[in-house]
Motif scaffolding. Structure first.
Motif: not given
Ligand code: PEP
Ligand code: MG
Length: 633
Positions: A513-518, A386-388, A526-528, A350-352, A490-494, A563-566, A394-396, A243-245
């Motif tokens: 590639i965003g492996t967290n959301d992917l 820089i990611r827009v 739910d990742r969180g 960079l998560r803006s 682009i993020m590949i996260e879906t 790859v920029c996911g965790e 979960e990002k409020d 999760g983002h936290t």
């Molecule tokens: C991801 O989803 O893998 C990602 C890097 O984006 P975020 O964690 O910010 O959703």
């Protein structure tokens, strides 16, 4: 046996204490009572070991901070008769939210030892009972409609009325029991008010240096407020590993264990705790022996960190001399010094969002330009991606709510709603302002622009049209921009994007590639979310196949892919990713040295062999064994 809140007929708001008391019935059931009378609060408490999800490596030893909550501020006010329904609806939303929170806590009791369950369950039941069709809830509704007061005011007045009745009960009642019941009513009232006022459940002001923050839930926006130089560690009741936290805490290098069942009931402010961010344990009131062992582990951990730091200037190269690009993710500017120390060769993500969090108004173009420019300059010629704005899930972000861009109450299913690029393509002013700021800042050094949550070609085409239009406008105004515009990736996260990667590769300049959301979207987990944390598995063959498909699509087009996911920050997963053809990774700064060490220990041929073996497998447990050396739990 009925309880104070079991009254079938609501007592009028102005009922006398005696009226309410007689309607309330006898004192509540015994289990909670026994729990309270058994324990002497001044007696030394025994050591207690709790287990949660390890999310950020390191050992923290320190006193607990944060078990006490700052009160939510309630501005008492009257409402118009015409607003009664809207106010009642707000109240019902807060009730539903409170019930959900309490049910979640209750569902997780099963992870606790039996005696702890027996202690805590009756308390949660009491809260849940009061949040049901109770005297409290009916009383609040009545106050809103009859006395024309705001929901918060009504909750406060009703809890005050009930607690004063309880405290005025005949003296033969047990005074400790009365105090306890009054406190239960107050606690439910506090929860309702917090949910009504969107007040975070904990406050971090006054966090003393060296303390361990313990709280029920830490939102990403809360984590962004923490000062890592002061905080020894962090533990929460809620939360999952990616999760983002969790990402924030890793980024800050704060040892952390989330999703610790029973934490709220086990710790008090000032309690000494030992947090092990690798083992996922939290020891409350450690014995002398436990403390000595923890100090030893801390020394060993620091020694390893120092050794890893010495890798900073060495190249990230495999044993057969293949260069691997290791970059850092940035969530908040305080990470910049950590990134500089890590040896990262750029910012791959960079998560803006940080620019938009914890404020009531949106940052304007100049403010954003300055923030991006200073980061680009700080990276001294290394690329900054820089990611827009990736709002949603979960990002409020309060500013988006207060400016009316998104509703105060988000969709029931926010992860599938107006997230990332979807919002930006609807709110083009917001998008254009951010793009203009990035373009203006990009003159300061190599920059790339990254679009979040893409699922189809049209989104990329529309975004590129807007991007080029903004650039033309800036040029017309005489703004100095780089001759060639920063690449737009682009993020590949879906799963949709991953499976359309061959087509998307024709439209995008690069893939991240965003492996967290992917993982979350592929496995519908739910990742969180603590309750399904065990199902969240980036090594699931379905996720790996999507990563492979997207990577190969990019490589065929000779297009940069990272790859920029965790997953990228896990040294044990890096050989597999390299074997799939990936050569660029972006991760939390603290992971860069560990990943570099892993890169320097392998040859590409071995990675390819490993990847082949893994991709032949359809059993996640076998894949875990091959990649991590341990079966999947
Ligand atoms: C991801 O989803 O893998 C990602 C890097 O984006 P975020 O964690 O910010 O959703
Ligand atoms: Mg994402």
């Amino acid at each position: 046996m009925s309880r104070i809140d079991d009254n079938p007929e609501p007592a009028p708001p102005d009922a006398t204490p005696a009226q309410i008391a007689s309607a309330a019935g006898p004192v509540p059931p015994a289990p909670v009572e026994r729990r309270r009378t058994r324990r002497d609060p001044s007696a030394p408490r025994p050591e207690r070991r709790l287990i949660g999800i390890p999310v950020s490596a390191g050992i923290a030893i320190g006193p607990v901070f944060g078990a006490a909550e700052a009160p939510a501020v309630v501005v008492r006010h009257k409402i118009q008769a015409a607003d009664t329904q809207a106010e009642t609806n707000r109240f019902e939303t807060a009730v539903a939210q409170s019930r959900k929170q309490l049910m979640k806590l209750k569902a997780r009791l099963g992870n606790l030892p039996e005696d702890s369950q027996a202690e805590i369950a009756p308390l949660l039941d009491a809260y849940l009972h009061m949040i049901g069709p109770s005297r409290l809830i009916r009383g609040v509704r009545k106050r809103i409609s009859d006395m024309l007061v705001s929901a918060e005011t009504a909750v406060q007045d009703e809890t005050d009325a009930i607690t004063s009745v309880i405290m005025a009960m005949p003296a033969e009642g047990d005074p400790a029991g009365r105090r306890r019941r009054a406190e239960e009513v107050r606690e439910v009232g506090r929860r309702l008010v917090r949910n009504l006022t969107h007040t975070p459940f904990r406050s971090f002001t006054g966090l003393p240096a060296g303390a361990v923050l313990a709280c029920e839930l830490l939102r990403p926006a809360d984590a962004a407020l923490l000062d890592p130089t002061k905080l020894a560690g962090c533990v929460t009741d809620e939360g999952g590993s990616d999760g983002h936290t969790a990402i924030m805490l890793r980024a800050l290098g704060v040892p952390a264990v989330l999703g610790v069942a029973g934490l709220g009931q086990a710790v008090r402010p000032g309690d000494m705790v030992v947090v092990d961010g690798v083992a996922g344990s939290v020891v409350v009131n450690p014995t002398v022996e436990t403390l000595a062992a923890a100090r030893k582990s801390l020394t060993a951990f620091t020694r390893v960190q120092t050794k890893l730091a010495s890798l900073r200037r060495l190249p990230a190269e495999t044993t057969d001399n293949e260069a691997i690009d290791l970059q850092a993710n940035l969530e908040i500017p305080v990470e910049l010094p950590l990134i500089a120390k890590s040896g990262a060769m750029g910012i791959g993500l960079l998560r803006s969002e940080f620019l938009f969090m914890n404020r009531e108004t949106l940052p304007n173009e100049d403010e954003q330009t300055e923030a991006y420019r200073s980061t680009i300059e700080a990276m001294g010629g290394h690329t900054v991606t820089i990611r827009v704005l990736d709002w949603g899930g979960e990002k409020d972000i309060e500013a988006l709510q207060s400016e009316g861009i998104v509703p105060e109450v988000t969709d029931d299913n926010p992860a599938l709603g107006l997230r990332g690029i979807r919002l930006l393509l609807r709110e083009t002013d917001l998008f254009e302002t951010q793009l203009a700021a990035i373009l203006r800042a990009s003159i300061a050094g190599p920059t790339r622009v990254l679009l979040p949550m893409v699922t189809n070609l049209a989104e990329v085409r529309q975004a590129r049209d807007i991007y080029e239009r903004v650039a033309r406008r800036l040029r017309r105004k005489g703004e100095r921009l780089p001759e060639k515009l920063p690449p737009l990736g682009i993020m590949i996260e879906t799963p949709g994007a991953a499976l359309s990667a061959d087509a998307l590769a024709l439209e995008a300049d690069f893939f991240a590639i965003g492996t967290n959301d992917l993982t979350m979207y592929t496995l519908a987990v739910d990742r969180g979310e603590t309750d399904v944390a065990a199902l969240y598995d980036p090594l699931h063959p379905a996720v790996l196949r999507l990563v492979q498909f997207a990577t190969e699509a990019a490589l065929r087009m000779r297009m940069p892919v990272s790859v920029c996911g965790e997953m990228a920050g896990n040294p044990r997963m890096i050989p597999l990713l390299m074997g799939l053809g990936l050569r660029s990774f972006s991760m939390n700064a603290a992971a860069v040295p560990r990943v570099k060490q892993a890169v320097r220990a392998v040859a590409i041929d071995d990675c390819v062999r490993l990847a082949r073996k893994v991709m032949e497998q359809s059993d996640p447990a076998r894949i875990h064994e091959l990649v991590l050396g341990t079966p999947h739990s």
